[in-house]
Motif scaffolding. Sequence first.
Motif, PDB file in Angstrom:
ATOM      1  N   ILE A 189       1.058 -44.539  11.056  1.00  0.00           N
ATOM      2  CA  ILE A 189       1.185 -44.958   9.654  1.00  0.00           C
ATOM      3  C   ILE A 189       2.330 -44.134   9.084  1.00  0.00           C
ATOM      4  O   ILE A 189       2.348 -42.912   9.239  1.00  0.00           O
ATOM      5  N   ARG A 190       3.290 -44.782   8.454  1.00  0.00           N
ATOM      6  CA  ARG A 190       4.516 -44.072   8.044  1.00  0.00           C
ATOM      7  C   ARG A 190       4.198 -42.814   7.245  1.00  0.00           C
ATOM      8  O   ARG A 190       3.495 -42.896   6.223  1.00  0.00           O
ATOM      9  N   TRP A 219      -7.392 -49.953  13.442  1.00  0.00           N
ATOM     10  CA  TRP A 219      -8.213 -48.741  13.291  1.00  0.00           C
ATOM     11  C   TRP A 219      -7.405 -47.467  13.491  1.00  0.00           C
ATOM     12  O   TRP A 219      -6.663 -47.351  14.455  1.00  0.00           O
ATOM     13  N   VAL A 220      -7.613 -46.520  12.601  1.00  0.00           N
ATOM     14  CA  VAL A 220      -7.039 -45.187  12.758  1.00  0.00           C
ATOM     15  C   VAL A 220      -8.106 -44.287  13.376  1.00  0.00           C
ATOM     16  O   VAL A 220      -9.220 -44.185  12.844  1.00  0.00           O
ATOM     17  N   GLU A 221      -7.739 -43.673  14.508  1.00  0.00           N
ATOM     18  CA  GLU A 221      -8.726 -42.826  15.181  1.00  0.00           C
ATOM     19  C   GLU A 221      -8.314 -41.356  15.280  1.00  0.00           C
ATOM     20  O   GLU A 221      -9.131 -40.490  15.544  1.00  0.00           O
ATOM     21  N   HIS A 222      -6.998 -41.106  15.077  1.00  0.00           N
ATOM     22  CA  HIS A 222      -6.517 -39.724  15.131  1.00  0.00           C
ATOM     23  C   HIS A 222      -5.687 -39.390  13.897  1.00  0.00           C
ATOM     24  O   HIS A 222      -4.884 -40.200  13.453  1.00  0.00           O
ATOM     25  N   GLY A 223      -5.872 -38.187  13.361  1.00  0.00           N
ATOM     26  CA  GLY A 223      -4.996 -37.628  12.338  1.00  0.00           C
ATOM     27  C   GLY A 223      -4.328 -36.415  12.951  1.00  0.00           C
ATOM     28  O   GLY A 223      -4.994 -35.427  13.248  1.00  0.00           O
ATOM     29  N   GLY A 224      -3.002 -36.508  13.193  1.00  0.00           N
ATOM     30  CA  GLY A 224      -2.334 -35.467  13.973  1.00  0.00           C
ATOM     31  C   GLY A 224      -2.955 -35.448  15.368  1.00  0.00           C
ATOM     32  O   GLY A 224      -3.142 -36.497  15.980  1.00  0.00           O
ATOM     33  N   ASP A 225      -3.322 -34.271  15.858  1.00  0.00           N
ATOM     34  CA  ASP A 225      -3.934 -34.177  17.188  1.00  0.00           C
ATOM     35  C   ASP A 225      -5.447 -34.314  17.145  1.00  0.00           C
ATOM     36  O   ASP A 225      -6.114 -34.347  18.175  1.00  0.00           O
ATOM     37  N   MET A 264       4.981 -34.947  13.236  1.00  0.00           N
ATOM     38  CA  MET A 264       3.956 -35.170  14.261  1.00  0.00           C
ATOM     39  C   MET A 264       2.562 -34.613  13.911  1.00  0.00           C
ATOM     40  O   MET A 264       1.567 -35.322  14.042  1.00  0.00           O
ATOM     41  N   PRO A 265       2.481 -33.354  13.435  1.00  0.00           N
ATOM     42  CA  PRO A 265       1.140 -32.812  13.187  1.00  0.00           C
ATOM     43  C   PRO A 265       0.376 -33.530  12.082  1.00  0.00           C
ATOM     44  O   PRO A 265      -0.838 -33.362  11.953  1.00  0.00           O
ATOM     45  N   GLU A 266       1.073 -34.331  11.288  1.00  0.00           N
ATOM     46  CA  GLU A 266       0.434 -34.956  10.126  1.00  0.00           C
ATOM     47  C   GLU A 266       0.322 -36.469  10.245  1.00  0.00           C
ATOM     48  O   GLU A 266       0.031 -37.145   9.264  1.00  0.00           O
ATOM     49  N   VAL A 267       0.561 -37.006  11.432  1.00  0.00           N
ATOM     50  CA  VAL A 267       0.579 -38.463  11.557  1.00  0.00           C
ATOM     51  C   VAL A 267      -0.820 -39.033  11.804  1.00  0.00           C
ATOM     52  O   VAL A 267      -1.558 -38.526  12.639  1.00  0.00           O
ATOM     53  N   ALA A 268      -1.150 -40.077  11.047  1.00  0.00           N
ATOM     54  CA  ALA A 268      -2.372 -40.850  11.325  1.00  0.00           C
ATOM     55  C   ALA A 268      -1.990 -41.985  12.278  1.00  0.00           C
ATOM     56  O   ALA A 268      -1.056 -42.728  12.022  1.00  0.00           O
ATOM     57  N   TRP A 269      -2.723 -42.074  13.385  1.00  0.00           N
ATOM     58  CA  TRP A 269      -2.360 -43.002  14.456  1.00  0.00           C
ATOM     59  C   TRP A 269      -3.295 -44.193  14.534  1.00  0.00           C
ATOM     60  O   TRP A 269      -4.502 -44.043  14.525  1.00  0.00           O
ATOM     61  N   TRP A 305      -1.439 -36.686   7.228  1.00  0.00           N
ATOM     62  CA  TRP A 305      -2.796 -36.215   7.472  1.00  0.00           C
ATOM     63  C   TRP A 305      -2.864 -34.689   7.389  1.00  0.00           C
ATOM     64  O   TRP A 305      -3.121 -33.997   8.369  1.00  0.00           O
ATOM     65  N   ILE A 329      -7.529 -49.689   8.365  1.00  0.00           N
ATOM     66  CA  ILE A 329      -6.491 -49.978   7.381  1.00  0.00           C
ATOM     67  C   ILE A 329      -6.971 -51.197   6.613  1.00  0.00           C
ATOM     68  O   ILE A 329      -7.366 -52.199   7.222  1.00  0.00           O
ATOM     69  N   LEU A 380      -5.730 -46.743   1.094  1.00  0.00           N
ATOM     70  CA  LEU A 380      -5.365 -47.632   2.201  1.00  0.00           C
ATOM     71  C   LEU A 380      -6.432 -47.661   3.287  1.00  0.00           C
ATOM     72  O   LEU A 380      -6.632 -48.676   3.946  1.00  0.00           O
ATOM     73  N   LEU A 381      -7.092 -46.503   3.493  1.00  0.00           N
ATOM     74  CA  LEU A 381      -7.994 -46.356   4.643  1.00  0.00           C
ATOM     75  C   LEU A 381      -9.455 -46.426   4.198  1.00  0.00           C
ATOM     76  O   LEU A 381      -9.840 -45.811   3.210  1.00  0.00           O
ATOM     77  N   VAL A 397       1.289 -41.886   4.356  1.00  0.00           N
ATOM     78  CA  VAL A 397       0.114 -41.095   4.746  1.00  0.00           C
ATOM     79  C   VAL A 397       0.571 -39.878   5.532  1.00  0.00           C
ATOM     80  O   VAL A 397       1.362 -39.995   6.476  1.00  0.00           O
TER      81      VAL A 397
END
Lengths: 490, 490
Positions: A118-119, B103-109, A98-103, A153, B118, B80-81, A151
């Motif tokens: 992103i996986r 679009w990726v807008e968050h990395g973790g929190d 969770m802490p490293e996920v790009a959303w 983060w 992407i 990729l990004l 990925v």
Amino acid sequence: MSNSDAKQGESASLGLTVKKSENLSEWYQQVVLKAGFADYSPVGGCMVYMPWGYAIWEHIRGYLDSELRKLGHQNAYFPLLIPESLLKLESDHFAGFMPEVAWVEHGGDEKLQERLAIRPTSETIMYYMYAKWIKSHRDLPLLLNQWNNVVRWDTKSTRLFLRTREFLWQEGHTAHATKEEAEKEVFTILGIYERLLRDALALPSIVGLKSEGEKFPGALFTATLEVLMPDGKAVQAGTSHHLGQNFAKVFDIRFLTEQQTKEYVWQTSWGVSTRLIGSLLMVHGDDKGAIIPPRVAPVQVVIVPIYYSEQDAATVTVKAKSVAQRLEAAGLRVKVDDRADKTPGWKFNEWELKGVPLRVEIGPRDVVKDQAVLARRDTREKIQVKLEELETRVQALLDDIHATLLKRAEDHLVRNQWDIEDYEQFKRVLEEKGGFLRASWCGYLDCETTIKNETGATVRVIPLNQKPKHEKCFRCERKATKLAYFARSY
Amino acid sequence: MSNSDAKQGESASLGLTVKKSENLSEWYQQVVLKAGFADYSPVGGCMVYMPWGYAIWEHIRGYLDSELRKLGHQNAYFPLLIPESLLKLESDHFAGFMPEVAWVEHGGDEKLQERLAIRPTSETIMYYMYAKWIKSHRDLPLLLNQWNNVVRWDTKSTRLFLRTREFLWQEGHTAHATKEEAEKEVFTILGIYERLLRDALALPSIVGLKSEGEKFPGALFTATLEVLMPDGKAVQAGTSHHLGQNFAKVFDIRFLTEQQTKEYVWQTSWGVSTRLIGSLLMVHGDDKGAIIPPRVAPVQVVIVPIYYSEQDAATVTVKAKSVAQRLEAAGLRVKVDDRADKTPGWKFNEWELKGVPLRVEIGPRDVVKDQAVLARRDTREKIQVKLEELETRVQALLDDIHATLLKRAEDHLVRNQWDIEDYEQFKRVLEEKGGFLRASWCGYLDCETTIKNETGATVRVIPLNQKPKHEKCFRCERKATKLAYFARSY
């Protein structure tokens, strides 16, 4: 004279400005950038794999893919994006990543109903499908692998190949009828990885298990390979996880046995990444640049024609090209550097920086005498050979270069392991020497956490079949149950 | 008898429930899903490439990668990004892709300072690096390619392989010193693609240029290959773009010429994707399932041992395996289907559904007579051969199957091209027959848009060296400048 001056001037700007033993970190960065293995990108934490670095990955991929196929693994490809609800299903797994996920939250102008990860790894998206595909014992074992990008983060600082937010890897995911069969798979893969490292990358590794604190989020246990860097820090080079039935229960992956009962499958997952490239560069290189182990080198033999007159140029270059053809016919990766605007010395420096394991020099006298000079990148030794025995000698030398690199790395690994008696010694050796600290250890998570917080060292690996040498834990005085290898790590 | 009943029962559930000629769309979906080429995923619009489908991509990749290398192209890998600011630099390009960007807008929190796209394609991230790397004419041409995944958040409905939000492809990106050299590259690549389609996939294509309305956003012009599907709709199978100096000016990619002047580079980009798999499945298959062209088939020859007693089982299976070894030694991809719980008939149906081009049947009498029966997937013809001539006959048959598939597709392509005189006829032929509508056309964007809006057909391709047959545009009465091929498309 002027030629030699020019050469020095050029090589100074091209070459490394720092010694490996003086500043490993700066040396490593210079090697990677100046030799063209990789470059930084405009996206924070993400790198560009340049052709010279990417080609090593292609050779690693070729070697490993072939080994995996022999054992019945098949390649597939699963989606890059994972719905949050799916990633959340296995709670340990989600908490770990969770802490490293790009959303991803928007597609075009449209806000998505559910955000997509992103996986960071593909367990969840793959096992959702496994539940659909696996019905009967006849569907097992399911042995899939994918070569892809992931990925994570990470907020720590980037180190090319060794720590980047996006990286390339393979991830294998298998499902089995029994716990034992899954366990066998975990160690079969570990063995394949160990041979990949030793036989292709000339990297010795210490293999064994991860501790509770270091195992994969969601796994029963994690097996690992650890490689030692010249500064005494470890790199986790690959992992192989026994997932038990954790994911099977969450994703409801069940099969009908021959006895007509329904059982959850037992699973494994495992991977190696482009970190391997960083590891081999850091371990093998010297003050002149990279040394790429021959079996994964983009170019194994570079041929430099040497001449001082236009007349010789033609003769020597023709000879160089015919030598190249012979070596290519013998299955080697060869390049003739016939650039007219560079001196031989400049070329020597450049190819040494780039790490080509063997150089062939051919001058006018060599043409006459039907001979050539071979220059080893590892020992910098020069050997005169008759062209009639060229292929045999070149192949033997490449094998010997591999063996020499491996032996050097093994010696370093052996010389940098320390038997630890108590915590004070642990801290002293860690500061003064680094390397692997072998200690009789209790195995408890709280002890592990304390050591990590106080020293920065973690349990890297607990080798199988090694017993603790003392009754009590070197730090906390509880009963010692494992012989653990601690180190700081990349 | 009961055996035969069971076989029918099984094959009914396994097999296709619709004829190709009756409902192509449903037929296609059943083939892809039931034969295990791909599956839907829990992420809307994204598919899973299953081993049977992914293996075709690996063979396409093997063929094309080798062709590209011969001409000096090198593989690399870029992030990729892509930062939004970078994607925005070339305005036509951005306008073209903007509606489809995830679009990726968050990395973790953490909320990112700048949102990241992407990659829908990699021009911008690559050319940012090219500006850094290219300094002199000696750095040209730069010929890079990458094999990767891209995401285009398309809102149209998904069709496995043919239209998905994530897909696999290769994208080549080159930089040259002159406009002519770039133009040459565009058509060299088009030629490589054309041969890939014809020689590996048995797909004929019509090659030429795209119209203004259909060209790549940011390109000077786009060259394309169009393949005709059985329902008369076209698939764009690959494109090769001349980018001119558009991106070079925006990204400031300049080089020092031999005359010491600074010039912008000339660029190309080009790609083919996993759409090719969808195209070949749709073109070649029949009512029994897929027919995979031999050169990209995951399994080229399936061997089915046939027996009715335990005693025969052993003899026949041993023979089947020795035949497999011989064919593998001849470089073929072979599978022995020795499952004991399936009847030969069931196996025949399954491998026909999956599209294996050639089946070898070996029964007890064949063992005695040292012969086997070869069954072609394309014509369903059976041929008895002596084992002494096995390798030669199998190789010849595979070549003939390729030729037959290609010929069928060529006949279909030739029979479905119509010369158009006026717009009324255009609309009538489009509704009644489909296929390629060849028309003398003005080339103006407004005319193209009107046709598209009124009929759903677009300019697919304007072949080189074909002249308009009439003075005036078939629709708008302006001067005809091109002979354009219109069609509806996937």
